[in-house]
Design a protein around this motif. Structure first.
Motif, PDB file in Angstrom:
ATOM      1  N   THR A 269       0.937  -1.168  -0.014  1.00 42.53           N
ATOM      2  CA  THR A 269      -0.019  -0.055  -0.012  1.00 42.53           C
ATOM      3  C   THR A 269       0.832   1.272   0.131  1.00 42.53           C
ATOM      4  N   ARG A 270       1.616   1.380   0.994  1.00 44.26           N
ATOM      5  CA  ARG A 270       2.751   2.525   0.831  1.00 44.26           C
ATOM      6  C   ARG A 270       3.478   2.683  -0.333  1.00 44.26           C
TER       7      ARG A 270
ATOM      8  N   ASN B 183      -0.054   7.139  -2.775  1.00 46.84           N
ATOM      9  CA  ASN B 183      -0.133   7.036  -1.377  1.00 46.84           C
ATOM     10  C   ASN B 183       0.914   8.015  -0.773  1.00 46.84           C
TER      11      ASN B 183
ATOM     12  N   GLU C  43      -5.083   5.700   5.656  1.00 45.04           N
ATOM     13  CA  GLU C  43      -4.342   5.983   4.617  1.00 45.04           C
ATOM     14  C   GLU C  43      -4.534   7.473   3.831  1.00 45.04           C
TER      15      GLU C  43
ATOM     16  N   TRP D 278      -4.096   9.642   0.386  1.00 46.85           N
ATOM     17  CA  TRP D 278      -3.699   9.576  -1.192  1.00 46.85           C
ATOM     18  C   TRP D 278      -3.824  10.833  -1.737  1.00 46.85           C
TER      19      TRP D 278
ATOM     20  N   HIS E 134      -6.293   6.055  -5.093  1.00 44.71           N
ATOM     21  CA  HIS E 134      -6.633   5.143  -4.375  1.00 44.71           C
ATOM     22  C   HIS E 134      -7.800   4.050  -4.962  1.00 44.71           C
TER      23      HIS E 134
END
Length: 105
Positions: A30-31, A36, A55, A57, A63
């Motif tokens: 994800t990172r 991100n 999170e 974005w 996203h």
């Protein structure tokens, strides 16, 4: 516009000790995803198996692209193996102006 995503998970108590490992592996991808801007995992003080992932974005589209990838075989993570229930997700990309002046009356 920036998007803030809240991704809530409930870890199965039998897998609580494994939660950090699974979350770290999942959130590394994800990172690294384009757009991100940050990610944090918050543990509920009242329930250590309840985790809120926050999170940030660059855009909602960033996203959305990431979420679409997560639905592919290549993007699937092993996180589901330690969950007690399906995760929930909320996306926030609209703000409410809070600098309103009191009405004159």
């Amino acid at each position: 516009m920036t998007a803030i995503v809240h991704f809530e998970v409930q870890i199965d108590p039998a897998h609580r000790e494994d939660a950090a490992k699974y979350l770290s592996e999942t959130l590394a991808a994800t990172r690294a995803w384009p757009g991100n801007q940050g990610i944090e995992a918050l543990v509920d003080d009242a329930d250590p198996c309840h985790i809120l992932v926050v999170e940030t974005w660059a855009t909602t589209q960033d996203h959305d692209d990431y979420a679409a990838w997560r639905r592919t075989p290549e993007g699937k993570s092993g996180l589901h193996e330690v969950l007690a229930a399906p995760p929930s997700k909320q996306v926030y990309s609209t703000t409410l102006p809070l600098n309103l002046q009191p009405s004159q009356g």
